[in-house]
Design a protein around this motif. Structure first.
Motif, mmCIF file in Angstrom:
data_model
loop_
_atom_site.group_PDB
_atom_site.id
_atom_site.type_symbol
_atom_site.label_atom_id
_atom_site.label_comp_id
_atom_site.label_asym_id
_atom_site.label_seq_id
_atom_site.Cartn_x
_atom_site.Cartn_y
_atom_site.Cartn_z
ATOM 1 N N GLY A 162 -61.724 35.738 -17.727
ATOM 2 C CA GLY A 162 -61.022 36.839 -18.410
ATOM 3 C C GLY A 162 -61.301 36.897 -19.895
ATOM 4 N N GLN A 163 -60.220 37.064 -20.680
ATOM 5 C CA GLN A 163 -60.299 37.140 -22.147
ATOM 6 C C GLN A 163 -59.843 35.815 -22.719
ATOM 7 O OE1 GLN A 163 -61.498 40.011 -23.450
ATOM 8 N NE2 GLN A 163 -61.641 40.744 -21.335
ATOM 9 N N PRO A 164 -60.750 34.901 -22.984
ATOM 10 C CA PRO A 164 -60.326 33.530 -23.335
ATOM 11 C C PRO A 164 -59.831 33.386 -24.769
ATOM 12 C CG PRO A 164 -62.709 33.690 -23.402
ATOM 13 C CD PRO A 164 -62.211 35.022 -22.906
ATOM 14 N N LYS A 165 -58.825 32.563 -24.958
ATOM 15 C CA LYS A 165 -58.361 32.181 -26.291
ATOM 16 C C LYS A 165 -58.474 30.666 -26.514
ATOM 17 C CE LYS A 165 -54.510 33.724 -27.954
ATOM 18 N NZ LYS A 165 -53.038 33.925 -27.896
ATOM 19 N N THR A 166 -58.441 29.930 -25.421
ATOM 20 C CA THR A 166 -58.407 28.472 -25.505
ATOM 21 C C THR A 166 -59.398 27.886 -24.500
ATOM 22 O OG1 THR A 166 -56.065 28.585 -26.089
ATOM 23 C CG2 THR A 166 -56.877 26.461 -25.287
ATOM 24 N N GLU A 182 -56.268 32.776 -15.560
ATOM 25 C CA GLU A 182 -56.653 34.175 -15.736
ATOM 26 C C GLU A 182 -57.486 34.372 -16.991
ATOM 27 O OE1 GLU A 182 -53.608 37.178 -14.308
ATOM 28 O OE2 GLU A 182 -52.362 35.378 -14.513
ATOM 29 N N ASN A 183 -57.093 33.704 -18.070
ATOM 30 C CA ASN A 183 -57.820 33.831 -19.331
ATOM 31 C C ASN A 183 -58.038 32.441 -19.923
ATOM 32 O OD1 ASN A 183 -57.767 36.847 -19.612
ATOM 33 N ND2 ASN A 183 -55.557 36.441 -19.535
ATOM 34 N N GLY A 184 -59.259 32.114 -20.187
ATOM 35 C CA GLY A 184 -59.526 30.799 -20.766
ATOM 36 C C GLY A 184 -60.940 30.355 -20.457
ATOM 37 N N ILE A 185 -61.304 29.224 -21.038
ATOM 38 C CA ILE A 185 -62.630 28.658 -20.814
ATOM 39 C C ILE A 185 -62.456 27.216 -20.349
ATOM 40 C CG2 ILE A 185 -64.667 27.778 -22.050
ATOM 41 C CD1 ILE A 185 -64.669 30.360 -23.683
ATOM 42 N N ILE A 186 -63.280 26.803 -19.409
ATOM 43 C CA ILE A 186 -63.368 25.385 -19.053
ATOM 44 C C ILE A 186 -64.786 24.919 -19.350
ATOM 45 C CG2 ILE A 186 -63.276 23.689 -17.185
ATOM 46 C CD1 ILE A 186 -61.109 25.426 -15.867
ATOM 47 N N VAL A 187 -64.886 23.895 -20.168
ATOM 48 C CA VAL A 187 -66.187 23.329 -20.516
ATOM 49 C C VAL A 187 -66.311 21.965 -19.856
ATOM 50 C CG1 VAL A 187 -67.644 22.507 -22.393
ATOM 51 C CG2 VAL A 187 -66.175 24.501 -22.768
ATOM 52 N N LYS A 192 -70.335 25.693 -30.208
ATOM 53 C CA LYS A 192 -71.003 26.766 -30.952
ATOM 54 C C LYS A 192 -71.132 28.015 -30.074
ATOM 55 C CE LYS A 192 -75.032 27.155 -34.022
ATOM 56 N NZ LYS A 192 -75.994 28.114 -33.439
ATOM 57 N N TYR A 193 -71.480 27.798 -28.822
ATOM 58 C CA TYR A 193 -71.661 28.941 -27.925
ATOM 59 C C TYR A 193 -70.344 29.691 -27.712
ATOM 60 C CZ TYR A 193 -73.027 31.662 -23.843
ATOM 61 O OH TYR A 193 -73.271 32.694 -22.970
ATOM 62 N N ILE A 194 -69.293 28.963 -27.416
ATOM 63 C CA ILE A 194 -68.045 29.673 -27.107
ATOM 64 C C ILE A 194 -67.387 30.225 -28.368
ATOM 65 C CG2 ILE A 194 -67.687 28.345 -24.987
ATOM 66 C CD1 ILE A 194 -65.452 26.829 -26.329
ATOM 67 N N TYR A 195 -67.631 29.585 -29.508
ATOM 68 C CA TYR A 195 -67.084 30.133 -30.753
ATOM 69 C C TYR A 195 -67.830 31.404 -31.152
ATOM 70 C CZ TYR A 195 -65.822 30.630 -35.654
ATOM 71 O OH TYR A 195 -65.390 31.136 -36.850
ATOM 72 N N GLU A 196 -69.155 31.356 -31.075
ATOM 73 C CA GLU A 196 -69.935 32.512 -31.519
ATOM 74 C C GLU A 196 -69.838 33.672 -30.536
ATOM 75 O OE1 GLU A 196 -73.867 31.067 -32.484
ATOM 76 O OE2 GLU A 196 -73.136 30.131 -34.346
ATOM 77 N N LYS A 197 -69.749 33.359 -29.259
ATOM 78 C CA LYS A 197 -69.739 34.438 -28.260
ATOM 79 C C LYS A 197 -68.326 34.950 -27.960
ATOM 80 C CE LYS A 197 -71.871 36.136 -24.168
ATOM 81 N NZ LYS A 197 -72.978 35.969 -23.231
ATOM 82 N N TYR A 198 -67.338 34.079 -27.955
ATOM 83 C CA TYR A 198 -65.984 34.487 -27.554
ATOM 84 C C TYR A 198 -64.953 34.299 -28.654
ATOM 85 C CZ TYR A 198 -68.250 34.322 -23.016
ATOM 86 O OH TYR A 198 -69.125 34.521 -21.980
ATOM 87 N N ASN A 199 -65.386 33.818 -29.807
ATOM 88 C CA ASN A 199 -64.482 33.521 -30.912
ATOM 89 C C ASN A 199 -63.358 32.564 -30.509
ATOM 90 O OD1 ASN A 199 -63.874 33.705 -33.627
ATOM 91 N ND2 ASN A 199 -62.389 35.353 -33.329
ATOM 92 N N GLY A 244 -57.601 31.900 -43.880
ATOM 93 C CA GLY A 244 -57.151 32.366 -42.573
ATOM 94 C C GLY A 244 -57.427 31.316 -41.521
ATOM 95 N N GLU A 245 -56.971 31.570 -40.311
ATOM 96 C CA GLU A 245 -57.063 30.563 -39.256
ATOM 97 C C GLU A 245 -58.507 30.117 -38.985
ATOM 98 O OE1 GLU A 245 -54.803 28.664 -37.185
ATOM 99 O OE2 GLU A 245 -53.733 29.125 -39.035
ATOM 100 N N GLU A 246 -59.463 31.001 -39.190
ATOM 101 C CA GLU A 246 -60.863 30.602 -38.965
ATOM 102 C C GLU A 246 -61.336 29.604 -40.020
ATOM 103 O OE1 GLU A 246 -63.978 32.913 -37.626
ATOM 104 O OE2 GLU A 246 -62.739 34.523 -36.808
ATOM 105 N N PHE A 247 -60.537 29.447 -41.066
ATOM 106 C CA PHE A 247 -60.863 28.482 -42.107
ATOM 107 C C PHE A 247 -59.859 27.324 -42.102
ATOM 108 C CE2 PHE A 247 -62.681 32.546 -43.128
ATOM 109 C CZ PHE A 247 -63.987 32.194 -43.428
ATOM 110 N N GLN A 248 -59.073 27.236 -41.020
ATOM 111 C CA GLN A 248 -58.025 26.225 -40.912
ATOM 112 C C GLN A 248 -57.178 26.235 -42.191
ATOM 113 O OE1 GLN A 248 -59.786 22.554 -39.486
ATOM 114 N NE2 GLN A 248 -60.299 23.448 -37.525
ATOM 115 N N ASP A 249 -56.963 25.110 -42.839
ATOM 116 C CA ASP A 249 -56.115 25.085 -44.041
ATOM 117 C C ASP A 249 -56.937 25.006 -45.325
ATOM 118 O OD1 ASP A 249 -53.851 25.181 -42.382
ATOM 119 O OD2 ASP A 249 -53.937 23.021 -42.105
#
Lengths: 310, 310, 310
Positions: free
Chosen positions: A59-63, A170-175, A192-199, C47-52
């Motif tokens: 889905g739309q991952p945040k964590t 439903e939403n998330g990533i498993i590495v 790097k991949y999940i940060y750059e691609k999914y923030n 901001g959060e992308e820069f942590q603290d």
């Protein structure tokens, strides 16, 4: 009803750090043959650019949950010498298994004490094993009404928990990461991949910790406030607050040593927040790692909750 | 016929970690004045964004050779004290050379044993040398019919081998890296550049290893199955398979310690595979590093083969 | 006239590694309420992308000042045990402050020597403090005509110097980094951001160093030629040349140990040049860190000069 058959199978698949291809293939097989029963179909990201690691995107991952698929073990050196992979406990007589060009191997670890007080470790075998052959603890899975005991609860249990969470995610990533036990090296490119691609820059480390003076069997999953590394307080507090408002039993851990994929993420050029959350075990890094079933349930429950609320 | 004149010149150019500008300029001069005789003209990538490192890109690259151009040595501290750069062996009387604001310096290392059992190292000189002056082993190149012996075979020989391979190289990258002997720091941005621009993530580490119980002079180039780091098995097996189907003599190395640009690549945020491949030497990190000529030939041969087949 | 009131305030704001949110907020408040008096209005990146952490961008930057905002300290463990954050000196009776769910805490460090010669550290308090509570040295700011003495000159003084330089800065970047005292982890993503967005790869590390046999109080700001890491000679020489042609008193430091955000930048995948430049202090990592006022002035002066000339 927990699927401990899967856990037993996971433990039996060899995969010392650097040699994770078999466990990777086992996981790909398992995922592709079971995902139709999962609530949400993940995108499966793998291939040579990901070495022997796997990323599942739901889905739309945040964590992201990070669970390392490699294990500690040994590698054969010269003259029947053994060299450690990661930090296995050295106990005379430990049963080891592997394979080389001449076939399957079952051998035993021998500690040799020198007169000067030093010691080194050999394997006992009727022939010399090929140089550089990885050897693992022989599988020995013991399940009771209250505990599971086996080699490689660290971290086949963390992998297994991630797979339980996958069912309803439903939403998330498993590495599924590699190399954790021996210096790391994959969470950098995976992160790097999940940060750059999914923030995505929120990480939970699904791994197994230690029973200590402050963390006990059966008292719930441990949320680690620190080990050798220190997670960012702001992120940690959000996790503890979510745990506190739930009914999931948990323990707060404060250690001075030890590390994980979390401390590795900390060393990358990425702004990841991370927190280690895992059931505690006895007999760490031995063939007798022992975990309470109730703590495993708490671990699954807390991960399910956090993947929704974080 | 091996061009050992070039090797002797390479050894004489100073370049302790962090101070690689002279050896970098020597290499740029050599490359630009010799590349017209090479089979394929490489693109030469250098400049302040690459610090004192150099990247040569030949054709359509799939694999990169990393050869570090820095050396171990010493830096002058306070009161004629010496501080190590990298891990040189400490031997009383070692001849050191350098230069400071007052000119060329030739000095000698003195080990001072304190009554409490501790020791420190000084230089013997009639004046105080400028603070922070780098000092190197005095060049002393000795060639016989069977061996070459000299300071800095590690890693001017690895650099020299890369230059021999360059002559016939059609597709591939050669990276002349810096800082390898003292904590690393350049393979991160160098690896990032070649991965992002050329999608190259296969690395071979052209460096010199140790004669040990398992690796001997004259038995061929060593393919390292591990040192402190563990290369990915799948990549390692491809290399060993290529070597096995060739007639190039090689030895398999399995060490518990030591590191290289390979272990540094492992720590980056990049999915590099790496393998250390190099001739073995005696008298490691001393002015008397000794390598068998036949092993050097094997090293060249195996690199030529791998750059085609990997 | 130096604004030591601000320095005293900075020292009083708690912020052990990983828990920098309060000092970050203090700095944001200070910057936004004072920047109208600055020569050039910086862009404030946070901001959060820069942590603290915080990045200030002034004009067309070429060089970045890194000043870490975290401090050493302690974290409460089990049974009144204390675990170090970073490397504080362990002195019996040190006053510590913090807060937990029950309110403000003022406590004292107790060193407990065991019969077997080992020792551990506890806090003395009438109740158990919440697990994982960070504790800091109690503020104790002492200013004389010649020196300032206080906990956390390292690195609230480095932060304060950066803020003095900010007043007149036309082109440059100031990075307020986190986690420096405990393994690092923020300069990677901070450096990546300023390199990729502004092509800035020249760093100056605004931090406090040690009074030693070679570096003394009142002899000027120290330019470090090396500590455990070695800055690139070419960059270092440019800095020393600029300092030499100025009237700013400075000292050259050559150390074998110690590290900073500079050594951390070295480990990233980025081609940063870095140099540590800071006033020296006595009583390092204790509540009694002492710095000469004249060295602080030299530090400000040299930073102002370098931000123009580098």
């Amino acid at each position: 009803m927990m699927d401990f058959e899967l856990l037993e199978k996971l433990v039996a698949v060899r995969g010392t750090s650097g040699d994770e291809i078999s466990i990777k293939e086992f996981l790909i097989d398992y995922i592709t043959s079971h995902q139709s029963n999962w609530k949400q179909q993940p995108e499966i990201i793998q291939g040579e650019e990901f070495q022997d690691a796997i990323i599942l995107v739901f889905g739309q991952p945040k964590t992201a949950i990070f669970a390392h698929i490699d294990t500690i073990g040994f590698m054969t050196g010269y003259d029947k010498n053994l060299i450690k992979i990661g930090g296995p406990r050295i106990i005379d007589g430990i049963q080891l298994v592997g394979s080389d060009s001449q076939g399957e191997i079952e051998t035993e670890l021998l500690v040799i004490e020198e007169e000067d007080g030093s010691s080194h470790i050999n394997y006992v075998y009727d022939r010399e094993i090929d140089r550089g052959t990885p050897l693992s603890f022989k599988p020995d899975f013991r399940l009771t009404d209250t505990h599971v005991q086996s080699p490689y609860m660290d971290n086949r249990l963390g992998v297994w928990v991630a797979l339980q969470v996958a069912k309803e995610l439903e939403n998330g990533i498993i590495v599924f990461s590699t190399y954790e036990e021996h210096g790391g090296g994959s969470v950098g490119f995976l992160g790097k991949y999940i940060y750059e691609k999914y923030n995505v820059r929120q990480a939970l480390i699904s791994d197994i910790t230690w029973v200590t003076d402050g963390v006990h069997h059966g008292k719930g999953v441990a949320i680690s406030m620190r080990d050798s590394g220190i997670p960012r307080r702001k992120y940690l507090n959000r996790i503890i607050d979510i745990a506190k408002t739930s009914s999931v039993p948990f323990q707060l851990e404060v250690e001075s040593a030890g590390g994980s994929d979390g401390t590795m993420l900390q060393k990358t050029d990425l702004p990841f927040d991370w927190c280690f959350i895992g059931a505690p075990e006895d007999n760490v890094h031995s063939p007798d790692e022992k975990v309470a079933l109730s703590d495993i349930q708490s671990m699954i429950d807390l991960y399910q909750l956090l993947m929704k609320k974080l």
